[in-house]
Structures are given as C-alpha cells and as structure tokens.
Design an enzyme around this catalytic site. Sequence first.
Site, short mmCIF file in Angstrom:
data_model
loop_
_atom_site.label_atom_id
_atom_site.label_comp_id
_atom_site.label_asym_id
_atom_site.label_seq_id
_atom_site.Cartn_x
_atom_site.Cartn_y
_atom_site.Cartn_z
N GLU A 1 0.83 -1.21 0.00
CA GLU A 1 0.00 0.00 0.00
C GLU A 1 0.86 1.26 0.00
OE1 GLU A 1 -2.14 -3.03 2.72
OE2 GLU A 1 -0.12 -2.60 2.01
N CYS B 1 -2.51 -3.83 7.14
CA CYS B 1 -2.14 -4.04 8.54
C CYS B 1 -2.61 -2.87 9.40
CB CYS B 1 -0.63 -4.24 8.66
SG CYS B 1 0.36 -2.83 8.16
N ALA C 1 19.43 -50.00 -7.27
CA ALA C 1 19.65 -50.68 -5.99
C ALA C 1 20.92 -50.19 -5.31
CB ALA C 1 19.69 -52.19 -6.20
N SER D 1 21.27 -42.34 -8.86
CA SER D 1 20.01 -41.72 -9.28
C SER D 1 20.20 -40.58 -10.26
CB SER D 1 19.26 -41.19 -8.05
OG SER D 1 20.03 -40.20 -7.37
N ARG E 1 12.37 -24.65 -5.48
CA ARG E 1 13.28 -24.38 -4.36
C ARG E 1 13.32 -22.88 -4.07
NH1 ARG E 1 18.99 -27.71 -4.85
NH2 ARG E 1 18.17 -29.83 -4.54
N LEU F 1 21.43 -28.27 -1.45
CA LEU F 1 20.11 -27.73 -1.04
C LEU F 1 20.04 -26.22 -1.17
CD1 LEU F 1 19.03 -29.85 2.07
CD2 LEU F 1 18.70 -30.32 -0.36
N GLU G 1 12.97 -32.61 0.04
CA GLU G 1 13.67 -33.45 -0.94
C GLU G 1 14.35 -34.56 -0.16
OE1 GLU G 1 15.62 -31.81 -4.33
OE2 GLU G 1 14.99 -29.78 -3.83
#
Length: 362
Positions: free
Chosen positions: A54, A77, A166, A170, A186, A206, A293
């Site tokens: 505002e 507010c 296995a 990945s 993220r 991360l 994750e």
Amino acid sequence: MIKTDLEFMTRALQLAEHGRFTTDPNPRVGCVLVKNGHIIGEGFHEKAGLAHAEINALKSAIEDTNGATAYVTLEPCSHHGKTPPCCDALIFAGIKRLVVAMTDPNPLVAGRGLERCKVAGIEVICNVLREDAEKLNRGFISRMTKNRPFIRSKMAMSLDGRTALANGESKWITSPEARADVQCFRAKSSAILTGIETVLADNPSLNARVGFHVEQPIRVVLDSTLKMPLNSNMANLDGRTLILTCSSDSQKYATLKNVGFEIYVLPELNGRLDLNAVMSFLAQHEINNVFVEAGATLNGALLEAELVDEWLIYIAPCILGDKGRGVFALPELQSMTEKKAFKWLDVRHIGQDLRLTLANCQ
C-alpha cells in the site's frame, strides 16, 4: 462488487507475484490505486522490513489519491511492526473505497485493519478473488492458522516407481527441464528439508540455482543421532543450515556448531524426531513454505503423519526394474482398505517428463 473490481484485483495479484522469491517471512501482497476508472498508482511488497504494498502504491501515485479506490490482495495491517500501519496511510491519503481479496489470517489481527477503515468512513468490500489470494500465500496462512508451514514434497521416479538403482545411483532419472523446474520450486520456498540418510548418500547443497536474484532458502536436515559430516557441501555454503536432532551428545553438538551449523534439540517419537514437533518448530522460526527433498524413509513417515500438503512427483519415461529403490517406505499393508489415496491437482509435461501434483485424500 462491480466488474472492474475483478480486473483491478487481478492486476494487484499479478503485482503480489513479483515478491514470491523475496518477501519471507511476510506474505506476498499487491496494491492498485484507481481513480475515475484509471490506475493512478500501484506497488507490491518487495522484502520483509521494507515498505508494504500500500505504501509503495501511494508513493507511486501520479495524481491526488483523495477519493480513490484501493485494491489490496491482503487486509491492510493495523499494527506497528517494522513499518507503520497501512490502514492509517490509506485513511490519511483520502481513500474512499477499499477492495480486499482476503482478511489477515493472523487471529490476533484479523479484521482490525478493515474495521479501522470502516470507522474512518471508507467503504470496504472483501473476498474479491479470495481463492487466488489464498493460493498466493498458502504458507503464511498455514503458519498463522495451523502453526506449521505449507509442506510440499518433491520426488523423481521412473515409470515403474523407482527413485534410484539398488546401488543408490540416481543421476539422472529426469530431464534437464524437470531439474530446472525443481530449482524454481526451491527458490519459492522458505526452507528445503531433507533427512540425514539423503545427505550421507548424495551430499546435496540444497540451494536454489536460478538465473535471478532470490533469498536463498534455509537448509534443514533431520538428523536424530547427529551423523552430519563436517565436510558436507552444506558446511561450505553461505546462509543458514539447521540440524534438528533428538541426540543428547554434547560433543557432537559442539563440533557441528563450530563449523557453522545451527543445532536444535527437539522431542523424539519412537527413537526418531517427532515430525509434528519439527513442523511446529519451523513455524515458530517464521518459515512459511517447506520444500522436502528426501528418500523413501522420510517421505513414508511424512505420509503416515499426514503432514504433506502437496506432493510433486516427476515421472520420467524410463524403467529401472524391480530391484530399484521405491518412493515410500511404509509398513506392509494387509488389505486394500489401508491404501494411501491421493487426489489429482495438476498434470503437465516438463521437458520429456510428466509433473504430477497431488494432495492426500482427506
């Protein structure tokens, strides 16, 4: 409500979106000032501690605001925080009509800003495009009303539901486009959360790797027995890394703290961190949105605890075989009545992959 209210509120919501990477822990808010059917000023909240939407709109006004209508995506507010009350600024500016998408979800302040404007003689219209405004601030609303963040868990898997071979390999199941899409999720998150087993297996950073400015999310590792390596990638990054534990090993605690980690001891449940306590702790630290994750163990525990608001699953057109690692570690189900049911929210192509968005069936 009149037709143009929808048009101008849509613009205010578009403005609010500009703060999606930078406003935490504050909500994302946009404001449009209209007089004689034309926009005379607009603004959005850019960052916590800076002017609210505002105020930015009033400062940008190209003509007198007396008699104007203000369109705001969240109730102005009414209290003194890091900045003065926005409702007082609107009253002082001579605003005669206030159109709001939603009230403030904070139970301590909800409705007070609207009431102050009404007492000052301003006509107040509420709940215009409310669902759109709520979607924009799901994390803030969850923290205010449920005492926990909005929690989204991301997984990547093959057509046969495997997240890795296995042997743990990945990289990479999904396409570069899907991985870039993950980076945007993220960047929009307050914190990225994982378990210690994922840290030990993958040594992730991360952080959000995007081509624009972003307030980097806080990194959170659930590490019940303090197995965090001192030389992990997260130890060498700027920003905060929180290790949440239920260990009482003061020596490990001190060693990890000396290399820059923040260590917090939380309640345990059956020998592991109590996940409900974890989410309450994150809310108390003003974290609105958590992006998980993690591996099958933590995702299974989150599923069992019904703590995830949204599941983000990327499916690649490949097969890894029945020896590969699964998505959820769960106790063996004895009947189909025990199955975990989901509902579809969205399905779309990302590169060569599919991105599924789901929620738990209540």
